[in-house]
Design a protein around this motif. Structure first.
Motif, PDB file in Angstrom:
ATOM      1  N   LEU A  25       0.846  -1.187   0.000  1.00 15.38           N
ATOM      2  CA  LEU A  25       0.000   0.000   0.000  1.00 15.38           C
ATOM      3  C   LEU A  25       0.883   1.239   0.000  1.00 15.38           C
ATOM      4  O   LEU A  25       1.991   1.228   0.550  1.00 15.38           O
ATOM      5  CB  LEU A  25      -0.918  -0.001   1.229  1.00 15.38           C
ATOM      6  CG  LEU A  25      -2.237  -0.773   1.086  1.00 15.38           C
ATOM      7  CD1 LEU A  25      -2.002  -2.223   0.748  1.00 15.38           C
ATOM      8  CD2 LEU A  25      -3.066  -0.648   2.356  1.00 15.38           C
ATOM      9  N   LEU A  79      -5.388  -1.592  14.445  1.00 14.37           N
ATOM     10  CA  LEU A  79      -5.624  -0.202  14.065  1.00 14.37           C
ATOM     11  C   LEU A  79      -7.103   0.158  14.182  1.00 14.37           C
ATOM     12  O   LEU A  79      -7.530   1.213  13.710  1.00 14.37           O
ATOM     13  CB  LEU A  79      -5.116   0.050  12.643  1.00 14.37           C
ATOM     14  CG  LEU A  79      -3.586   0.048  12.514  1.00 14.37           C
ATOM     15  CD1 LEU A  79      -3.155   0.011  11.059  1.00 14.37           C
ATOM     16  CD2 LEU A  79      -2.987   1.275  13.205  1.00 14.37           C
ATOM     17  N   ARG A  91      -7.134  -4.900   1.159  1.00 12.30           N
ATOM     18  CA  ARG A  91      -5.756  -5.149   0.724  1.00 12.30           C
ATOM     19  C   ARG A  91      -4.812  -5.185   1.906  1.00 12.30           C
ATOM     20  O   ARG A  91      -3.898  -6.014   1.973  1.00 12.30           O
ATOM     21  CB  ARG A  91      -5.330  -4.081  -0.278  1.00 12.30           C
ATOM     22  CG  ARG A  91      -5.854  -4.369  -1.686  1.00 12.30           C
ATOM     23  CD  ARG A  91      -5.823  -3.130  -2.545  1.00 12.30           C
ATOM     24  NE  ARG A  91      -4.488  -2.595  -2.692  1.00 12.30           N
ATOM     25  CZ  ARG A  91      -4.197  -1.286  -2.646  1.00 12.30           C
ATOM     26  NH1 ARG A  91      -5.149  -0.398  -2.452  1.00 12.30           N
ATOM     27  NH2 ARG A  91      -2.963  -0.890  -2.794  1.00 12.30           N
ATOM     28  N   LEU A 147      -2.462  -8.453   3.650  1.00 15.06           N
ATOM     29  CA  LEU A 147      -1.044  -8.456   4.001  1.00 15.06           C
ATOM     30  C   LEU A 147      -0.827  -8.796   5.472  1.00 15.06           C
ATOM     31  O   LEU A 147       0.116  -9.504   5.815  1.00 15.06           O
ATOM     32  CB  LEU A 147      -0.438  -7.084   3.695  1.00 15.06           C
ATOM     33  CG  LEU A 147      -0.425  -6.718   2.215  1.00 15.06           C
ATOM     34  CD1 LEU A 147      -0.115  -5.247   2.017  1.00 15.06           C
ATOM     35  CD2 LEU A 147       0.600  -7.572   1.483  1.00 15.06           C
ATOM     36  N   THR A 194      -9.178  -0.645   0.356  1.00 13.55           N
ATOM     37  CA  THR A 194      -7.862  -0.439   0.973  1.00 13.55           C
ATOM     38  C   THR A 194      -7.725  -1.331   2.203  1.00 13.55           C
ATOM     39  O   THR A 194      -6.686  -1.961   2.423  1.00 13.55           O
ATOM     40  CB  THR A 194      -7.698   1.036   1.368  1.00 13.55           C
ATOM     41  OG1 THR A 194      -7.974   1.846   0.232  1.00 13.55           O
ATOM     42  CG2 THR A 194      -6.287   1.311   1.848  1.00 13.55           C
ATOM     43  N   LEU A 195      -8.787  -1.371   3.012  1.00 16.75           N
ATOM     44  CA  LEU A 195      -8.737  -2.213   4.215  1.00 16.75           C
ATOM     45  C   LEU A 195      -8.563  -3.684   3.846  1.00 16.75           C
ATOM     46  O   LEU A 195      -7.816  -4.411   4.494  1.00 16.75           O
ATOM     47  CB  LEU A 195     -10.011  -2.033   5.048  1.00 16.75           C
ATOM     48  CG  LEU A 195     -10.212  -0.640   5.647  1.00 16.75           C
ATOM     49  CD1 LEU A 195     -11.507  -0.583   6.451  1.00 16.75           C
ATOM     50  CD2 LEU A 195      -9.027  -0.251   6.521  1.00 16.75           C
ATOM     51  N   GLU A 206      -2.280   5.303   1.594  1.00 14.24           N
ATOM     52  CA  GLU A 206      -3.197   4.195   1.894  1.00 14.24           C
ATOM     53  C   GLU A 206      -2.916   3.607   3.274  1.00 14.24           C
ATOM     54  O   GLU A 206      -3.837   3.231   3.997  1.00 14.24           O
ATOM     55  CB  GLU A 206      -3.069   3.109   0.815  1.00 14.24           C
ATOM     56  CG  GLU A 206      -3.730   3.507  -0.493  1.00 14.24           C
ATOM     57  CD  GLU A 206      -3.448   2.517  -1.619  1.00 14.24           C
ATOM     58  OE1 GLU A 206      -4.269   2.454  -2.549  1.00 14.24           O
ATOM     59  OE2 GLU A 206      -2.411   1.828  -1.581  1.00 14.24           O
ATOM     60  N   ARG A 265     -12.329   2.989   0.556  1.00 14.01           N
ATOM     61  CA  ARG A 265     -11.723   2.686   1.851  1.00 14.01           C
ATOM     62  C   ARG A 265     -11.826   1.181   2.127  1.00 14.01           C
ATOM     63  O   ARG A 265     -10.894   0.543   2.578  1.00 14.01           O
ATOM     64  CB  ARG A 265     -12.427   3.468   2.962  1.00 14.01           C
ATOM     65  CG  ARG A 265     -11.941   3.047   4.348  1.00 14.01           C
ATOM     66  CD  ARG A 265     -12.471   3.959   5.446  1.00 14.01           C
ATOM     67  NE  ARG A 265     -12.262   3.381   6.765  1.00 14.01           N
ATOM     68  CZ  ARG A 265     -11.142   3.482   7.470  1.00 14.01           C
ATOM     69  NH1 ARG A 265     -10.109   4.131   6.955  1.00 14.01           N
ATOM     70  NH2 ARG A 265     -11.029   2.923   8.654  1.00 14.01           N
ATOM     71  N   ARG A 315       0.767   6.258  11.038  1.00 11.59           N
ATOM     72  CA  ARG A 315      -0.420   5.437  10.778  1.00 11.59           C
ATOM     73  C   ARG A 315      -1.236   5.244  12.055  1.00 11.59           C
ATOM     74  O   ARG A 315      -2.451   5.357  12.049  1.00 11.59           O
ATOM     75  CB  ARG A 315       0.038   4.094  10.222  1.00 11.59           C
ATOM     76  CG  ARG A 315      -1.054   3.143   9.870  1.00 11.59           C
ATOM     77  CD  ARG A 315      -0.495   1.836   9.361  1.00 11.59           C
ATOM     78  NE  ARG A 315       0.261   1.126  10.397  1.00 11.59           N
ATOM     79  CZ  ARG A 315       0.862  -0.040  10.215  1.00 11.59           C
ATOM     80  NH1 ARG A 315       0.812  -0.627   9.045  1.00 11.59           N
ATOM     81  NH2 ARG A 315       1.519  -0.620  11.200  1.00 11.59           N
ATOM     82  N   GLU A 348      -4.619   5.748   5.566  1.00  9.70           N
ATOM     83  CA  GLU A 348      -6.073   5.546   5.478  1.00  9.70           C
ATOM     84  C   GLU A 348      -6.515   4.341   6.315  1.00  9.70           C
ATOM     85  O   GLU A 348      -7.555   4.374   6.965  1.00  9.70           O
ATOM     86  CB  GLU A 348      -6.473   5.346   4.005  1.00  9.70           C
ATOM     87  CG  GLU A 348      -7.921   4.958   3.756  1.00  9.70           C
ATOM     88  CD  GLU A 348      -8.910   6.027   4.177  1.00  9.70           C
ATOM     89  OE1 GLU A 348      -8.511   7.201   4.277  1.00  9.70           O
ATOM     90  OE2 GLU A 348     -10.087   5.671   4.436  1.00  9.70           O
ATOM     91  N   VAL A 349      -5.714   3.294   6.318  1.00  9.62           N
ATOM     92  CA  VAL A 349      -6.086   2.114   7.108  1.00  9.62           C
ATOM     93  C   VAL A 349      -6.164   2.488   8.588  1.00  9.62           C
ATOM     94  O   VAL A 349      -7.029   2.008   9.319  1.00  9.62           O
ATOM     95  CB  VAL A 349      -5.072   0.964   6.901  1.00  9.62           C
ATOM     96  CG1 VAL A 349      -5.401  -0.216   7.804  1.00  9.62           C
ATOM     97  CG2 VAL A 349      -5.063   0.516   5.455  1.00  9.62           C
ATOM     98  N   GLY A 350      -5.281   3.406   9.021  1.00  7.72           N
ATOM     99  CA  GLY A 350      -5.278   3.777  10.431  1.00  7.72           C
ATOM    100  C   GLY A 350      -6.359   4.768  10.821  1.00  7.72           C
ATOM    101  O   GLY A 350      -6.621   4.981  12.001  1.00  7.72           O
ATOM    102  N   ARG A 351      -7.003   5.375   9.833  1.00  2.16           N
ATOM    103  CA  ARG A 351      -7.920   6.482  10.128  1.00  2.16           C
ATOM    104  C   ARG A 351      -9.136   6.045  10.943  1.00  2.16           C
ATOM    105  O   ARG A 351      -9.766   5.036  10.648  1.00  2.16           O
ATOM    106  CB  ARG A 351      -8.400   7.114   8.820  1.00  2.16           C
ATOM    107  CG  ARG A 351      -9.321   8.306   8.993  1.00  2.16           C
ATOM    108  CD  ARG A 351      -9.494   9.065   7.693  1.00  2.16           C
ATOM    109  NE  ARG A 351     -10.190   8.260   6.676  1.00  2.16           N
ATOM    110  CZ  ARG A 351     -11.515   8.141   6.602  1.00  2.16           C
ATOM    111  NH1 ARG A 351     -12.288   8.773   7.461  1.00  2.16           N
ATOM    112  NH2 ARG A 351     -12.058   7.388   5.664  1.00  2.16           N
ATOM    113  N   GLN A 352      -9.407   6.808  11.989  1.00  5.97           N
ATOM    114  CA  GLN A 352     -10.603   6.600  12.792  1.00  5.97           C
ATOM    115  C   GLN A 352     -11.193   7.982  13.069  1.00  5.97           C
ATOM    116  O   GLN A 352     -10.510   8.989  12.915  1.00  5.97           O
ATOM    117  CB  GLN A 352     -10.248   5.915  14.127  1.00  5.97           C
ATOM    118  CG  GLN A 352      -9.772   4.473  13.992  1.00  5.97           C
ATOM    119  CD  GLN A 352     -10.897   3.523  13.612  1.00  5.97           C
ATOM    120  OE1 GLN A 352     -12.048   3.716  13.989  1.00  5.97           O
ATOM    121  NE2 GLN A 352     -10.564   2.495  12.830  1.00  5.97           N
TER     122      GLN A 352
END
Ligand SMILES: Nc1ncnc2c1ncn2[C@@H]1O[C@H](COP(=O)(O)OP(=O)(O)OP(=O)(O)O)[C@@H](O)[C@H]1O
Ligand SMILES: [Mg+2]
Lengths: 241, 644
Positions: free
Chosen positions: A99, B185, B173, B177, B170-171, A103, B167, A154, A106-110
């Motif tokens: 990623l 997270l 993907r 991994l 992305t999550l 990105e 989103r 992140r 973005e995965v960490g976003r809350q």
């Protein structure tokens, strides 16, 4: 701390964790007060990472309790604990290599959390200027130091109240270590409470208020950094200096 | 020239269904790490449900497409139901356990489909506006083929947008991994899993529904597509959608051109391509090696223990039962009928087969999806000797395991280079190659008609004599394998399973050990195959088919992979259940439902239950003791085999 102090933001009491039959953490307790930076010091294999994973719900504890801002989070799943305001930065970084930087963030976003600093990618790029230049680069193609910055950024995207930082200085060049120390101080100034794990006493002293020394999964010593600095015997017994 | 172009286009159109099924399989595997064996069943359901939705909505210019999409959505919801009701409850169980659950689902879906739509093949509705044919360079091509050719790239583009521009994508993907990090997270994995199951199942359903105008719907679709879909996923790279796309086209073209060039060996070709790709690119065309260690923390496996007292008593009782059964039969034939001997022979054969598979799976950590190759290899080895050389049973019985061992040496040389799910898939590929040869090479093997007339020699031809022969070979086989596992070879194998790097660091040639273990396992599976041929008097390609491999896998997993009693208990229970249910209509449903119930109730396998139950009941087992013995452990060998 006086007796009338507010309840700690993070309190772990009598943790016991096993890997299979091996008793890794025994009776381990610590507190983290609001706005503090506290360090878990200990040699390789002492149980620092296991402590953080237990608190985060990533390994199951057999006994013990964990409270976050007074709420019991014992035995909750990691995502519940994260959403309660705990941010976890693993020692092996675990960035998502395929990623891009954006990105990963973005995965960490809350959603923003009342009482905790709110982060956006732009704010984080201000704090970690290197990252700003590689927004769309796959994270797997960044240097170790850059990856370490990204993994902190992140986690911050989740707007945590408490940060668990597992050996942030490990394997980094001296310049980057200094940068990391500055980052921790900046985060403290933002109002975050931080639990650090370290083997690097010099680094720990530069950023921490108090220390716990862990050995064989037990707390052997507890005190302010100043007290520890004055106690050569403890340092020589439990730490590789 | 026209021929060539039309064949090319036909190949591309046949890639569509393959791509849809394989991409769904790949997406599900990527996030959940579950190899969804039931994926072929979802494809079949897509076809059947599609027939029904087209009928009820009406196959008009709009209605047809709405009905196809509706079928896909409904199948997606069935996938969600499987996730929520079944898989979600066992995510914490060992990874392989989820395989069993999906086996159960296959069986249930087969019978539910039969019950709802009947056993007749259904003719697919035609797509309005695409019922004719176009002429290309003088050759005719159905118009609908052009639609199918367009489907794959469209779906690929849609998936690309979904995974790169949302989103959720992305999550997904990220979870592919390192899903534990994603949950740390703050992302609830459950919703990701449910969403992924929906998407993957809906794609399979779409594949089934969209091929209706070409292929219709029948009850064999599930197993027919699943092997090809596995090939596509593995050739493309597990978890890579782009890879699945490339591989689907490759396989689609291979099949259409293959039929013209080698009309009798299309199946072999497909698996041969897979084997070649895996040898040169072990992780598929666009796949990547597994990153170990980022999974759930699992307790290290308890060591194998020599037989405890309760087990030795149990083993002695089992042995006594086996030896006395024919006596009871001779004394009271009305109580203990001929049939109980037949059933016990069958059980023993599968026990031997399952123990052979467990030999590499448990202690070796190598999961074979294609062990029927060796069972069938032994069976055919014996039968061919009888057919062409008129060999007596005494010779065929030695030749069968030897032949199976040779086969295992050959296959094993390739397979042991891979690990995990890639190893499993390569064994499946080789088994399918072996099966296709047997199935398609009619002049030698008799093809579908099999080989008849493989009867035991005179001295062993009575039921009781053959029974004792089977008992003897099975018990001896189990004891021999057990002996090997408690010898240094066995320790080395387990060391390699638990920590390949450390084993390599202390100078162990792990691949070699695994290769030898694979060969030993193949030989004993071949012996089971020989016992099988002579008990039936005939052999058919079914003794080598995927379902047989899956049965063996099921026996080991259901019994419990962590102990030596596991495969014995599992094979006994499953063969017995199979027999019990086979009289009934909808026996597959019953068997599938039983399997699912067992998975939900006993995540440690049947042997785990027996152990703790018997242990607690009798107060014999020491706390925490693992089981670890064959049925013959009561015969006195047990105590001396304690690890030094
Ligand atoms: N997955 C595991 N299975 C079994 N034992 C483990 C596992 N992970 C860690 N251990 C053991 O638990 C103990 C504590 O390990 P832990 O990783 O918590 O130490 P640490 O203090 O973080 O060490 P380091 O400074 O090297 O990171 C060690 O003895 C280690 O060998
Ligand atoms: Mg550590």
């Amino acid at each position: 701390m006086t007796a009338s102090a507010p309840p700690p933001v993070l309190e772990a009491r009598d943790l016991h964790t096993y890997y299979g039959g091996a008793h890794i953490l025994a009776d381990l307790s610590f507190v983290l007060n609001d706005g503090e930076v506290v360090v878990l010091l200990g040699r390789n294999g002492a149980g620092k990472t296991t402590t953080m994973k237990s608190v985060m719900g990533l390994v199951r504890m057999r006994a013990g309790t964990v409270h976050l801002e007074g709420a019991d989070i014992t035995g909750e799943e990691p995502h519940v604990i994260a959403r309660a305001g705990m941010g976890y930065v693993p020692e092996d970084r675990r960035i998502f290599g395929d990623l891009t930087v954006m990105e990963n963030l973005e995965v960490g976003r809350q959603p923003p959390r009342p009482g905790a600093p709110a982060w956006t990618p732009e704010r984080l790029f201000g704090m970690f200027p290197n990252l700003a230049e590689m927004r769309s680069r796959p994270a797997g193609r960044m240097s170790g130091g850059e990856q370490q910055m990204l993994t902190v950024a992140r986690t911050l995207m989740g707007n945590p109240k408490v940060l668990l930082l597992d050996e942030p200085s490990e394997g980094l060049a001296p310049v980057i270590v200094d940068q990391m120390a500055a980052t921790i101080q900046a985060l403290k100034a933002e109002g975050l409470s931080i639990l650090l794990s370290e083997q690097n006493l010099h680094f720990a002293t530069a950023v921490s208020d108090r220390a716990y020394i862990v050995e064989k999964g037990r707390i052997r010593y507890e005190g302010t950094m100043d007290a520890l600095a004055a106690d050569a015997e403890v340092r020589n017994t439990y730490l590789t200096v | 020239m026209g021929d060539f172009v039309v064949t090319l286009l036909t190949g591309l159109s046949s890639a569509a269904a393959l791509f849809l099924v394989a991409s769904g399989l790949s997406i599900i595997f990527g996030v959940t790490r579950i190899v969804n064996f039931a994926h072929g069943s979802f494809y079949m359901l897509g076809a059947y449900i599609g027939v029904t939705t087209v009928q009820s909505i009406g196959g008009g210019a709009v209605g047809f497409w709405v009905a196809i999409l509706l079928a896909a959505v409904l199948v997606g919801l069935i996938g969600v139901a499987m996730e929520v009701l079944l898989l979600r409850r066992i995510y914490r169980a060992p990874e392989l356990f989820q395989l069993i659950a999906t086996f159960g689902v296959i069986l249930v879906i087969q019978d539910v489909t039969l019950w709802i739509w009947g056993s007749e093949d259904l003719v697919g509705p035609r797509a309005p506006g695409f019922t004719g044919a176009v002429t290309i360079l003088g050759q005719r091509l159905p118009e609908y083929d052009l639609v199918l050719i367009a489907v794959s790239p469209l779906v690929l583009a849609g998936l690309w947008l979904l995974f790169n521009r949302t989103r959720w994508g992305t999550l997904v993907r990220a979870a592919t991994l390192d899903r534990q990090m994603v949950s740390a997270l703050g992302v609830n994995q459950r919703w990701l899993f449910t969403g992924v199951l929906f998407l993957g199942s809906a794609l399979a359903g779409l594949g089934g529904a969209i091929q209706l105008p070409k292929g219709g719907a029948d009850l064999l679709m599930d197993f027919n597509i699943i092997a090809a879909a596995f090939v596509v996923v593995v050739v493309g790279g597990m978890g890579s959608i782009g890879g699945a796309f490339l591989a689907a086209i490759l396989i689609g073209l291979l099949q259409t051109f293959g039929i013209q060039i080698f009309p009798n060996s299309t199946l072999i070709l497909m698996f041969l391509v897979m084997a070649v790709v895996l040898i040169f690119r072990p992780w598929g065309l666009l796949g990547r090696p597994e990153i170990p260690g980022h999974g759930v923390v699992e307790a290290p496996e308890a060591p194998l223990r020599p037989a405890g007292r309760s087990l030795r008593i149990g083993g002695a009782l089992a042995m006594a039962f086996l030896l006395l059964l024919p006596v009871a039969h001779l004394i009271a034939p009305s109580l203990v009928g001929d049939f109980s001997l037949v059933l016990t022979i069958e059980i023993l054969i599968f026990v031997l087969f399952a123990v052979a598979l467990h030999f590499i799976m448990g202690p070796g950590g190598m999961v074979s999806f294609g062990h029927a190759a060796f069972f069938g290899g032994g069976a055919y080895g014996a039968a061919l000797l009888v057919k062409f050389a008129d060999a007596p049973m005494e010779i065929a019985f030695w030749a069968a395991p030897a032949g199976a061992a040779l086969l295992a040496i050959l296959f094993g040389w390739f397979c042991v280079r891979l690990t995990g799910v890639y190893f499993a898939m390569l064994t499946l590929a080789f088994a399918q190659i072996a099966w296709s040869i047997v199935f398609q090479w009619g002049e030698v093997t008799g093809g579908d008609d099999g080989i008849l007339g493989t009867w035991p020699s005179d001295w062993a031809s009575s039921r009781v004599a053959y029974y004792y022969l089977t008992v003897g070979f099975t018990v001896a086989g189990i004891l021999a394998m057990r002996r090997i596992l408690f010898a240094p070879f066995g320790y080395t194998l387990r060391a390699g399973r638990d920590s390949p790097l450390r084993a390599a660091a202390i100078g162990i040639d792990l691949k070699r050990h695994q290769w030898i273990a694979f060969t030993i396992s193949g030989a004993f599976a071949g012996l089971a195959g020989a016992l099988f041929v002579y008990s039936k008097g005939s052999v058919f390609p079914t003794s080598m088919e995927i379902a047989r491999s899956f049965d063996a896998l099921l026996m080991v997993l259901l019994g419990g992979v962590h102990s030596l009693t596991g495969p014995i208990v599992g094979a006994t229970a499953l063969t017995w259940l199979n027999d019990l249910f086979s009289e009934l209509s909808y026996w597959r449903f019953l068997l599938g439902a039983t399997i699912i119930a067992l998975v939900l109730l006993l995540p440690d396998g049947l042997a785990g239950l027996g152990d703790s139950w018997a242990g607690r009941r009798l107060g014999l087992a020491s706390p925490g003791s693992e089981s670890g013995a064959g049925p013959g452990s009561g015969s006195g060998a047990g105590d001396r085999e304690a690890p030094a």
